[in-house]
Design an enzyme around this catalytic site. Structure first.
Site, short mmCIF file in Angstrom:
data_model
loop_
_atom_site.label_atom_id
_atom_site.label_comp_id
_atom_site.label_asym_id
_atom_site.label_seq_id
_atom_site.Cartn_x
_atom_site.Cartn_y
_atom_site.Cartn_z
CD GLU A 46 5.68 -29.56 -39.19
OE1 GLU A 46 5.62 -30.53 -39.96
OE2 GLU A 46 6.62 -28.73 -39.23
CG HIS A 89 -0.99 1.13 -44.68
ND1 HIS A 89 -1.55 2.39 -44.63
CD2 HIS A 89 0.26 1.26 -44.17
CE1 HIS A 89 -0.67 3.24 -44.16
NE2 HIS A 89 0.44 2.59 -43.87
CE LYS A 139 6.59 -35.41 -44.83
NZ LYS A 139 7.66 -35.54 -43.83
#
Length: 403
Positions: free
Chosen positions: A254, A279, A394
């Site tokens: 961000e 792994h 938003k």
């Protein structure tokens, strides 16, 4: 203590000095508030301790917040083990998580911390409404605490309903706010040593700001100017770091993913946990495109340990070469072996070694990564502290719902 070792060449001081001055100017200007949170926090401790004395009946704390109001607290909570009260998180509008948390607590013995810097975070306020509707409290002052910027509508609601509230400085961004009331309140109320947490951060500040240790600036310069490595991996060798990795990803992504005029810049964060991710993702680092740098984090003394039995299982003797070691010794040797393998591949690697995991070391580590993020943002020539890309989403959501 903490040791940071580098396995790549750091830039010369004459290159770094100019950037160090810019970071120092940013610190001294007072405009970016997180730099000063450790000092401010020390002055607020008595107020937090006094409030805690009023919570004799409280057994559970539910932190209602999202992003910067939650991830840092989660990171510190998961790295430490001792706690006086149970801490729960509502940091997403997932109905299953909401239902699980609500069913696990007794309202009478629960404090809900409603944490929103802006005071109008859609997820946080929505969850707050759900809690009010769920329990229909006659007296809002007993089971709620509000943390927000000064003079937000959420603070006004607290004042109108007799709810205790704490402010964080308005010049502290959410993702940099864990050492403010956002983090100190829930962590302090759960019995963590927030004094030691702040003192660890202060020691980090003393090293890199006051004493002008340039290695952090040089590391940021290496990241920002690397011709190929645009992915920064934190490889943490302890399960305690799962949530810390999430906090780092938010902080890095961000802060550093921005538009710079018509150009797009940014460094992509990846959080791994060893030895598990040896792994999986390690294969990509070793043999894939060399577009990654790696920071290893390990702990000298885990606080608890288990000795590997000096025994052999019939048919499985190929694994006997680690018998007699402790699990902590094994995981740190795995970290060292992986580090050496990457260095041999010519990948930029550094290691951060913590003596142990406690509040002091966690405070140091948190502040270190905040400083590193600021330094890297300066190198990239961007505004590290805004998030315009998030705000667009938003606004679109609000438009969709108001149609």
């Amino acid at each position: 203590m903490v040791e940071n070792k580098f396995y790549f060449n750091l830039a010369k001081s004459d290159i770094i000095d100019a950037y160090a001055k810019r970071m120092n100017d940013e610190y001294e200007s007072g405009e970016i508030g997180y730099y000063h949170l450790p000092d401010i926090g020390i002055l607020k401790l008595n107020e937090i301790y006094e409030y805690e004395k009023s919570l004799d009946d409280i057994k559970d704390i539910v932190l209602v917040g999202i992003g910067g109001s939650s991830l840092g607290v989660k990171a510190i909570h998961s790295m430490l083990t001792k706690q006086k009260r149970e801490l729960h998180f509502l940091d997403n509008v997932d109905p299953k998580t909401y239902d699980k948390v609500i069913k696990s607590i007794n309202f009478k013995n629960t404090l809900f911390i409603i944490s929103s810097k802006s005071g109008n975070t859609i997820e946080t306020i929505t969850l707050f409404k759900c809690i009010i509707d769920e329990f229909k409290p006659a007296d809002m002052s007993k089971n709620f605490l509000i943390i927000t910027d000064p003079n937000t509508n959420l603070q006004k609601y607290a004042e109108q309903n007799g709810i205790k509230f704490f402010n964080l400085p308005s010049n502290v961004g959410g993702r940099f706010s864990v050492l403010s009331a956002i983090g100190l309140m829930p962590l302090g109320l759960c019995g963590y040593d927030i004094d030691a947490l702040l003192k660890g951060a202060l020691e980090c500040k003393r090293q890199y700001i006051d004493q002008k240790d340039s290695s952090l600036i040089a590391k940021a310069y290496h990241y920002a100017t690397h011709r190929h490595a645009h992915i920064n991996v934190v490889f943490s060798y302890s399960d305690n770091f799962f949530e810390f990795n999430d906090w780092y990803v938010q902080l890095w992504a961000e802060s550093l993913g921005k538009k710079k005029g018509y150009k797009r810049v940014g460094l992509t964060p990846v959080g791994l946990v060893g030895s598990r991710d040896q792994h999986s993702f390690l294969q990509l680092i070793m043999d894939g495109v060399k577009d990654k740098s790696v920071t290893f984090i390990k702990i000298k003394e885990p606080g608890i340990d288990v000795k590997i039995p000096d025994m052999s299982i019939n048919g499985l003797s190929e694994c006997d070469f680690v018998r007699g070691l402790s699990l902590s010794k094994l995981i740190n040797l795995q970290c060292d072996a992986t580090k050496m393998a990457l260095v041999q591949e010519g990948i930029s690697v550094d290691t951060i070694t913590l003596d142990k995991i406690d509040e002091w070391h966690v405070g140091w580590l948190i502040f270190y990564y905040e400083l590193l993020t600021s330094a890297t943002g300066i190198m990239l020539g961007i505004n590290t502290y805004d998030q315009p890309g998030v705000e667009i989403g938003k606004r679109i959501l609000k438009t969709m719902l108001l149609k």
